[in-house]
Design an enzyme around this catalytic site. Structure first.
Site, PDB file in Angstrom:
ATOM      1  N   HIS A  31      81.913  39.116  41.056  1.00  0.00           N
ATOM      2  CA  HIS A  31      82.535  39.016  42.098  1.00  0.00           C
ATOM      3  C   HIS A  31      81.922  37.480  42.226  1.00  0.00           C
ATOM      4  O   HIS A  31      81.393  36.478  43.014  1.00  0.00           O
ATOM      5  CB  HIS A  31      81.061  39.203  43.319  1.00  0.00           C
ATOM      6  N   ASP A  44      90.641  39.532  52.604  1.00  0.00           N
ATOM      7  CA  ASP A  44      89.298  39.863  51.638  1.00  0.00           C
ATOM      8  C   ASP A  44      90.354  41.417  51.366  1.00  0.00           C
ATOM      9  O   ASP A  44      91.109  42.208  51.386  1.00  0.00           O
ATOM     10  CB  ASP A  44      88.239  41.167  52.836  1.00  0.00           C
ATOM     11  N   GLU A  78      87.868  38.219  41.959  1.00  0.00           N
ATOM     12  CA  GLU A  78      86.995  38.505  41.412  1.00  0.00           C
ATOM     13  C   GLU A  78      87.400  39.993  40.103  1.00  0.00           C
ATOM     14  O   GLU A  78      88.345  40.498  41.245  1.00  0.00           O
ATOM     15  CB  GLU A  78      86.189  40.012  42.563  1.00  0.00           C
TER      16      GLU A  78
HETATM   17  O1  TA6 Z   1      84.291  40.889  47.544  1.00  0.00           O
HETATM   18  C1  TA6 Z   1      84.887  40.997  48.809  1.00  0.00           C
HETATM   19  C2  TA6 Z   1      83.132  41.629  49.296  1.00  0.00           C
HETATM   20  O2  TA6 Z   1      82.561  42.656  49.573  1.00  0.00           O
HETATM   21  C3  TA6 Z   1      83.575  41.079  51.658  1.00  0.00           C
HETATM   22  O3  TA6 Z   1      84.105  42.398  52.251  1.00  0.00           O
HETATM   23  C4  TA6 Z   1      82.438  40.304  51.417  1.00  0.00           C
HETATM   24  O4  TA6 Z   1      81.720  40.820  52.260  1.00  0.00           O
HETATM   25  C5  TA6 Z   1      81.885  39.926  50.821  1.00  0.00           C
HETATM   26  O5  TA6 Z   1      82.140  40.847  49.636  1.00  0.00           O
HETATM   27  C6  TA6 Z   1      80.437  39.473  50.656  1.00  0.00           C
HETATM   28  O6  TA6 Z   1      79.795  40.968  50.058  1.00  0.00           O
HETATM   29  P1  TA6 Z   1      78.024  40.396  50.374  1.00  0.00           P
HETATM   30  O7  TA6 Z   1      76.955  41.601  50.380  1.00  0.00           O
HETATM   31  O8  TA6 Z   1      77.231  39.556  49.148  1.00  0.00           O
HETATM   32  O9  TA6 Z   1      77.526  40.014  52.003  1.00  0.00           O
END
Ligand code: TA6
Length: 274
Positions: free
Chosen positions: A144, A189, A246
């Protein structure tokens, strides 16, 4: 107290820092360059999973399953599994083989291996997922990666033009990106399914080439101003200095039979003014 992170250094001065918690890369400085990864200004680096660097999401991407968002791997301490030098670069490896308190909700034997290597203009993160048996299981996940950008208004991502994506910021509609250069000017997103071509992050004079192996999908995320206010790791305005690009297994899970191994990697290479 936080456990000491691992600092990987190359002979040319390139370095990366990896936290014990989540084996989360929290810093990457290429040779002769500046910090390339974004970390939220209020992020609890070293104490727990945080918004920044490269969290490892496993065995679940986002909220699409029985586990908390993005699974458990980012919330557990990983074990060191060796370090050394190779081709003038430095590397360190980490392992995780227990699900902690979530083992009852994900009752499978598994082994994760993460190898982080750094040298010159490059950072390489390789993840292996192993099923030691006895039963088959499946997973989704991601590296991520939070990339630092000087100003999101002057940032673009090349390589996704013409690609279909799931627009989660618009409630989950499927659409196609028309423009060759993705500019981010609102909450974003997106899950690009089957996007395996190399990408390029353009940030003023700086370019970061993003290449992957194994991971079938790409996710691009920026919370933008309104959602940022709900993120305790972010200070006001942080969203202007980041974009997540990501390497993901998001659209469809990967199944692993007993003794099977899946491998994927993301390589970032700075070009131009680092
Ligand atoms: O990868 C994108 C995502 O899934 C978004 O939807 C957003 O929620 C982000 O990751 C961050 O996630 P987290 O669990 O760290 O708040």
């Amino acid at each position: 107290m936080s456990a000491e992170p691992t600092v990987i250094t190359a002979a040319d001065g390139a370095r990366a820092t990896v936290q014990v918690m989540g084996a989360q890369v929290s810093s990457w400085v290429p040779a002769g360059g500046a910090e390339q990864l974004f970390v939220g200004s209020r992020a609890p680096v070293g104490a727990k999973a945080f918004k920044g660097g490269v969290p490892v999401c496993f065995p679940q991407f986002a909220a699409q399953g029985p586990l908390p968002q993005h699974g458990f791997a980012r919330n557990l301490p990983w074990e060191p599994a060796g370090h050394g030098t190779e081709d003038a670069g430095g590397w360190a490896a980490f392992r995780l083989s227990n699900a902690g308190a979530l083992a009852s909700r994900w009752p499978h034997s598994f082994l994760l291996e993460l190898r982080v290597s750094v040298g010159g203009p490059r950072l390489d993160i390789a993840l292996s997922v192993i099923n030691p048996g006895p039963r088959a299981w499946y997973f989704t996940g991601a590296l991520h990666t939070y990339l630092r950008v000087d100003d999101i208004a002057h940032t673009g991502i090349e390589g996704l033009g013409g690609r279909p994506y799931l627009d989660k910021a618009a409630g989950g509609v499927e659409t196609v990106q028309a423009e060759p250069l993705l500019r981010i000017a609102a909450a974003t997103d997106r899950v690009y399914q089957g996007a395996r071509e190399p990408l390029r992050l353009r940030d003023g004079e700086r370019t970061v080439a993003i290449a992957t192996t194994g991971f079938p999908d790409v996710v691009v995320w920026n919370p933008w101003r309104e959602a940022e206010e709900r993120l305790s790791d972010f200070a006001p305005g942080d969203y202007r200095h980041m974009v997540c690009v990501e390497a993901a297994v998001a659209a469809a899970p990967v199944s692993l039979e007993r003794d099977e191994r899946w491998s994927g990697s993301q390589t970032l290479t700075v070009q131009g003014n680092a």
